[in-house]
Design a protein around this motif. Sequence first.
Motif, PDB file in Angstrom:
ATOM      1  N   LEU A  96      35.608  31.984  -0.396  1.00 16.88           N
ATOM      2  CA  LEU A  96      34.807  30.890   0.141  1.00 16.88           C
ATOM      3  C   LEU A  96      33.497  30.791  -0.643  1.00 16.88           C
ATOM      4  O   LEU A  96      32.852  31.807  -0.924  1.00 16.88           O
ATOM      5  N   THR A  97      33.109  29.585  -1.001  1.00 16.36           N
ATOM      6  CA  THR A  97      31.839  29.405  -1.688  1.00 16.36           C
ATOM      7  C   THR A  97      30.685  29.607  -0.708  1.00 16.36           C
ATOM      8  O   THR A  97      30.831  29.432   0.500  1.00 16.36           O
ATOM      9  N   ARG A  98      29.534  29.971  -1.241  1.00 15.81           N
ATOM     10  CA  ARG A  98      28.353  30.185  -0.403  1.00 15.81           C
ATOM     11  C   ARG A  98      27.820  28.842   0.098  1.00 15.81           C
ATOM     12  O   ARG A  98      28.085  27.797  -0.500  1.00 15.81           O
ATOM     13  N   PRO A  99      27.076  28.843   1.199  1.00 17.95           N
ATOM     14  CA  PRO A  99      26.485  27.598   1.687  1.00 17.95           C
ATOM     15  C   PRO A  99      25.684  26.881   0.595  1.00 17.95           C
ATOM     16  O   PRO A  99      24.999  27.517  -0.210  1.00 17.95           O
ATOM     17  N   ALA A 100      25.799  25.570   0.558  1.00 14.90           N
ATOM     18  CA  ALA A 100      25.167  24.754  -0.476  1.00 14.90           C
ATOM     19  C   ALA A 100      24.497  23.560   0.194  1.00 14.90           C
ATOM     20  O   ALA A 100      24.520  23.423   1.419  1.00 14.90           O
ATOM     21  N   THR A 101      23.879  22.715  -0.582  1.00 15.88           N
ATOM     22  CA  THR A 101      23.391  21.440  -0.069  1.00 15.88           C
ATOM     23  C   THR A 101      24.094  20.342  -0.845  1.00 15.88           C
ATOM     24  O   THR A 101      24.357  20.483  -2.046  1.00 15.88           O
ATOM     25  N   ALA A 102      24.410  19.253  -0.168  1.00 14.19           N
ATOM     26  CA  ALA A 102      25.122  18.142  -0.796  1.00 14.19           C
ATOM     27  C   ALA A 102      24.678  16.838  -0.151  1.00 14.19           C
ATOM     28  O   ALA A 102      24.564  16.743   1.074  1.00 14.19           O
ATOM     29  N   ARG A 103      24.401  15.853  -0.989  1.00 14.14           N
ATOM     30  CA  ARG A 103      24.011  14.530  -0.504  1.00 14.14           C
ATOM     31  C   ARG A 103      24.383  13.500  -1.562  1.00 14.14           C
ATOM     32  O   ARG A 103      24.606  13.838  -2.730  1.00 14.14           O
ATOM     33  N   LEU A 104      24.430  12.250  -1.155  1.00 16.64           N
ATOM     34  CA  LEU A 104      24.613  11.173  -2.113  1.00 16.64           C
ATOM     35  C   LEU A 104      23.308  10.924  -2.846  1.00 16.64           C
ATOM     36  O   LEU A 104      22.229  10.965  -2.242  1.00 16.64           O
ATOM     37  N   LEU A 105      23.381  10.688  -4.143  1.00 13.16           N
ATOM     38  CA  LEU A 105      22.185  10.339  -4.901  1.00 13.16           C
ATOM     39  C   LEU A 105      21.744   8.926  -4.549  1.00 13.16           C
ATOM     40  O   LEU A 105      22.570   8.025  -4.392  1.00 13.16           O
ATOM     41  N   ALA A 106      20.447   8.729  -4.438  1.00 10.57           N
ATOM     42  CA  ALA A 106      19.900   7.405  -4.156  1.00 10.57           C
ATOM     43  C   ALA A 106      20.011   6.519  -5.392  1.00 10.57           C
ATOM     44  O   ALA A 106      20.121   7.001  -6.518  1.00 10.57           O
ATOM     45  N   GLU A 107      19.988   5.216  -5.164  1.00 12.45           N
ATOM     46  CA  GLU A 107      20.147   4.267  -6.267  1.00 12.45           C
ATOM     47  C   GLU A 107      19.067   4.442  -7.328  1.00 12.45           C
ATOM     48  O   GLU A 107      19.340   4.374  -8.522  1.00 12.45           O
ATOM     49  N   ASN A 108      17.833   4.710  -6.902  1.00 11.37           N
ATOM     50  CA  ASN A 108      16.764   4.879  -7.885  1.00 11.37           C
ATOM     51  C   ASN A 108      16.955   6.135  -8.729  1.00 11.37           C
ATOM     52  O   ASN A 108      16.469   6.223  -9.857  1.00 11.37           O
ATOM     53  N   THR A 110      20.137   7.368  -9.579  1.00 16.31           N
ATOM     54  CA  THR A 110      21.241   7.115 -10.502  1.00 16.31           C
ATOM     55  C   THR A 110      20.831   6.170 -11.625  1.00 16.31           C
ATOM     56  O   THR A 110      21.418   6.208 -12.713  1.00 16.31           O
ATOM     57  N   GLN A 111      19.812   5.359 -11.395  1.00 13.65           N
ATOM     58  CA  GLN A 111      19.363   4.442 -12.440  1.00 13.65           C
ATOM     59  C   GLN A 111      18.739   5.171 -13.619  1.00 13.65           C
ATOM     60  O   GLN A 111      18.599   4.600 -14.703  1.00 13.65           O
ATOM     61  N   THR A 112      18.350   6.429 -13.412  1.00 17.81           N
ATOM     62  CA  THR A 112      17.757   7.211 -14.507  1.00 17.81           C
ATOM     63  C   THR A 112      18.804   7.878 -15.381  1.00 17.81           C
ATOM     64  O   THR A 112      18.462   8.487 -16.401  1.00 17.81           O
ATOM     65  N   ARG A 123      38.884   4.076 -13.625  1.00 23.02           N
ATOM     66  CA  ARG A 123      40.008   3.280 -13.152  1.00 23.02           C
ATOM     67  C   ARG A 123      39.466   2.195 -12.244  1.00 23.02           C
ATOM     68  O   ARG A 123      38.774   2.488 -11.263  1.00 23.02           O
ATOM     69  N   ARG A 124      39.756   0.960 -12.573  1.00 20.11           N
ATOM     70  CA  ARG A 124      39.180  -0.170 -11.848  1.00 20.11           C
ATOM     71  C   ARG A 124      39.495  -0.134 -10.359  1.00 20.11           C
ATOM     72  O   ARG A 124      38.717  -0.606  -9.536  1.00 20.11           O
ATOM     73  N   SER A 125      40.665   0.414 -10.023  1.00 17.42           N
ATOM     74  CA  SER A 125      41.088   0.399  -8.619  1.00 17.42           C
ATOM     75  C   SER A 125      40.444   1.502  -7.789  1.00 17.42           C
ATOM     76  O   SER A 125      40.570   1.504  -6.561  1.00 17.42           O
ATOM     77  N   ILE A 126      39.739   2.441  -8.435  1.00 16.40           N
ATOM     78  CA  ILE A 126      39.152   3.571  -7.707  1.00 16.40           C
ATOM     79  C   ILE A 126      37.646   3.607  -7.967  1.00 16.40           C
ATOM     80  O   ILE A 126      37.216   3.743  -9.116  1.00 16.40           O
ATOM     81  N   PRO A 127      36.824   3.498  -6.922  1.00 13.35           N
ATOM     82  CA  PRO A 127      35.374   3.535  -7.108  1.00 13.35           C
ATOM     83  C   PRO A 127      34.886   4.951  -7.410  1.00 13.35           C
ATOM     84  O   PRO A 127      35.637   5.928  -7.259  1.00 13.35           O
ATOM     85  N   THR A 128      33.661   5.057  -7.849  1.00 10.59           N
ATOM     86  CA  THR A 128      33.055   6.364  -8.079  1.00 10.59           C
ATOM     87  C   THR A 128      31.709   6.413  -7.358  1.00 10.59           C
ATOM     88  O   THR A 128      31.161   5.385  -6.964  1.00 10.59           O
ATOM     89  N   CYS A 129      31.181   7.622  -7.182  1.00 10.94           N
ATOM     90  CA  CYS A 129      29.840   7.788  -6.629  1.00 10.94           C
ATOM     91  C   CYS A 129      29.213   9.030  -7.237  1.00 10.94           C
ATOM     92  O   CYS A 129      29.884   9.851  -7.866  1.00 10.94           O
ATOM     93  N   TRP A 130      27.893   9.154  -7.051  1.00 10.32           N
ATOM     94  CA  TRP A 130      27.144  10.311  -7.551  1.00 10.32           C
ATOM     95  C   TRP A 130      26.688  11.173  -6.381  1.00 10.32           C
ATOM     96  O   TRP A 130      26.145  10.675  -5.398  1.00 10.32           O
ATOM     97  N   ILE A 131      26.922  12.476  -6.516  1.00  6.21           N
ATOM     98  CA  ILE A 131      26.525  13.462  -5.510  1.00  6.21           C
ATOM     99  C   ILE A 131      25.474  14.391  -6.116  1.00  6.21           C
ATOM    100  O   ILE A 131      25.566  14.771  -7.285  1.00  6.21           O
TER     101      ILE A 131
END
Length: 203
Positions: A96-108, A110-112, A123-131
């Motif tokens: 098991l991995t140790r406790p971590a922190t995880a959140r979505l990156l804000a738009e400002n 990801t713009q950097t 792939r056009r049919s599958i969206p992506t996001c930044w964590i």
Amino acid sequence: MLLHKPYGVLSQFTPEPQSRWGCLAEWVPIPNIYAAGRLDADSEGLLLLTDNGRLQQRLTDPRFGHWRQYWVQVEGCATDRQLDQLQRGVMIQGRLTRPATARLLAENETQTIGDRQPPIRERRSIPTCWICLELREGRNRQVRRMTAAVGLPTLRLIRHSIDLMDGDKHLSLEGLDPGKWREVTRTEDHRLQRLLSRPATNR
């Protein structure tokens, strides 16, 4: 010194025979320094380079548990449940991995992020996001294994910062383009020297 390691570069100054990857010597023409820690060739981001063997050992010794922040582009849209799984720990390679922190990156944030060369596969049919994922351990390809375990394959991985001590300021990529490096500031060097006298954490 701090380097923004680009994609396709090994975290070492000696090239691997018959490897398709480059090495650090192609980017940093300074002798007798070494990477304190590693990033896989297909990962990008912050790499600390030093000629201080004690400092190199301290930053890579798991007993000292430095927080490392990664910006991770994944295939799919991360849900609260998946982010919670990453934080609580997931099973990879039988542990098991140790406790971590995880959140979505804000738009400002990801713009950097600039484009990668070569670009990621999309792939056009599958969206992506930044964590934004923060870990206190560094097992083999851990970030990629963790995101895959919750159904979010990693497409791009950038180490954004390294915390030296709890509550202290961190070393980060800010102001460094891919392939660029700089010497640490006097303040950063002072924090690195203080790090050498810090006791190990309990695991």
